[in-house]
Enzyme design. Structure first.
Site, PDB file in Angstrom:
ATOM      1  N   HIS A 127       0.819  -1.217   0.000  1.00 22.44           N
ATOM      2  CA  HIS A 127       0.000   0.000   0.000  1.00 22.44           C
ATOM      3  C   HIS A 127       0.849   1.262   0.000  1.00 22.44           C
ATOM      4  O   HIS A 127       0.403   2.312   0.467  1.00 22.44           O
ATOM      5  CB  HIS A 127      -0.943   0.005   1.212  1.00 22.44           C
ATOM      6  CG  HIS A 127      -2.003  -1.052   1.137  1.00 22.44           C
ATOM      7  ND1 HIS A 127      -2.834  -1.360   2.190  1.00 22.44           N
ATOM      8  CD2 HIS A 127      -2.375  -1.875   0.121  1.00 22.44           C
ATOM      9  CE1 HIS A 127      -3.664  -2.331   1.824  1.00 22.44           C
ATOM     10  NE2 HIS A 127      -3.395  -2.660   0.579  1.00 22.44           N
ATOM     11  N   CYS A 138       4.199  14.735 -11.654  1.00 21.24           N
ATOM     12  CA  CYS A 138       5.437  14.161 -12.193  1.00 21.24           C
ATOM     13  C   CYS A 138       5.796  12.922 -11.376  1.00 21.24           C
ATOM     14  O   CYS A 138       5.223  12.690 -10.321  1.00 21.24           O
ATOM     15  CB  CYS A 138       6.568  15.201 -12.174  1.00 21.24           C
ATOM     16  SG  CYS A 138       7.296  15.510 -10.543  1.00 21.24           S
ATOM     17  N   CYS A 166       7.855  20.472  -9.969  1.00 23.23           N
ATOM     18  CA  CYS A 166       6.980  20.866 -11.078  1.00 23.23           C
ATOM     19  C   CYS A 166       5.783  21.700 -10.623  1.00 23.23           C
ATOM     20  O   CYS A 166       5.004  22.167 -11.455  1.00 23.23           O
ATOM     21  CB  CYS A 166       6.490  19.633 -11.839  1.00 23.23           C
ATOM     22  SG  CYS A 166       5.154  18.742 -11.004  1.00 23.23           S
TER      23      CYS A 166
HETATM   24 ZN    ZN Z   1       6.039  17.129  -9.540  1.00 27.50          ZN
END
Ligand code: ZN
Length: 292
Positions: A127, A138, A166
């Site tokens: 899990h 990303c 990102c």
């Molecule tokens: Zn990212």
């Protein structure tokens, strides 16, 4: 198929030691019950994590997308609990068993990382885990501290934890309700289950599908099944040993006894405990949803 021997407390540890000593390859499968002695709640018991919560409202991929406030409040609380948690006797005993060369792998439904903290080396996490954060935008992974820091600092309305790489939404690297289990981990776990000759379930009610299919896979490959759990499970009838007791107490006792035995040579161990009984139990495991 012989009926399961159901034992309690000390004699349970001794019986388990006998099974471990007679096995060529032992694989352990742990659930929330292995961590309750570390102060982490399980999911479905009266004191469990889901008491007062609908898991779909707080721990699902839908919650993350539709109600991120509730989602992150829930995980902020879980992370703060986890911060103080230490491995217990069950984790330590399993790490010791591996160090003795008598445990091939731990397959776990837990996300707390306590097996690794106790020193277990081969741990397959079905899990995911709460040691890392992952990004919706990303494939990068970050230490969980990156997410914790953002959850603790004051944020503007609608502001979500952001990926440092990102700018996408940062989330705990656990499998949420509505997400598939990681394929590589499932494959590895299946390989371990079908390659072992003793499959030991510790602290799982075996309600969560598909992870609960692993003991069935082990049985189908001829392994013996042993279960250490406080409550009955749907596979008790298929086990050669069922121990009702605290995971820590039972495992500590079993491993201490195994430790006292002469060390085993290359692939040769005490014989005499007989081969596995391959039968599948009568009662099926209901197709049930996940729980993290
Ligand atoms: Zn990212």
């Amino acid at each position: 198929m012989a009926g399961a021997a159901s034992v309690q407390g000390r004699s349970g540890g001794a019986a388990l030691a006998g099974l471990i000593a007679g096995a060529r390859a032992v694989v352990v499968f742990t659930g929330a019950g292995a961590s309750t002695e570390s102060g982490l709640p399980d999911f479905r018991s009266p004191q469990g994590l889901w008491r007062g919560f609908d898991p779909f409202q707080v721990a699902s991929i839908w919650a993350l997308r539709r109600d991120p406030g509730a989602f992150f409040a829930f995980y902020r609380e879980r992370l703060s609990r986890l911060g103080g948690a230490r491995p217990n006797a069950a984790h330590r005993a399993l790490a010791r068993l591996e160090a003795l060369g008598r445990l091939r792998a731990v397959v776990t439904q837990n996300v707390d990382g306590l097996h690794q903290a106790a020193g277990s080396r081969r741990v397959i996490e079905l899990h995911g885990n709460l040691r890392q954060a992952s990004c919706l935008g990303c494939p990068r992974l970050f230490p969980i501290s990156v997410l914790e820091y953002q959850l603790q600092r004051p944020s503007g309305p609608g502001e979500l934890p952001a990926c440092p790489a990102c700018g996408g939404v940062l989330r705990p690297n656990v499998v949420l309700f509505g997400e598939p289990l990681p394929e590589a981990a499932l494959r590895e776990a299946a390989r371990e289950a079908s390659g072992c000759d003793l499959f030991l379930v510790v602290g799982s009610s075996l309600q969560v599908w598909p992870a609960a299919g692993l003991p069935l896979q082990a049985l189908a490959s001829g392994a013996r099944l042993a279960i250490v759990n406080q409550e009955p499970t749907p596979l008790d009838g298929a086990a050669c040993l069922v121990v009702r007791g605290q995971a820590g107490e039972v495992l500590e006792e079993a491993v201490a006894e195994v430790e006292g035995l002469p060390s085993r040579g290359q692939g040769r161990g005490p014989e005499g405990l007989g081969g596995g009984s391959g039968g599948l139990g009568g009662g099926g495991v209901g197709g049930s949803r996940g729980g993290r």
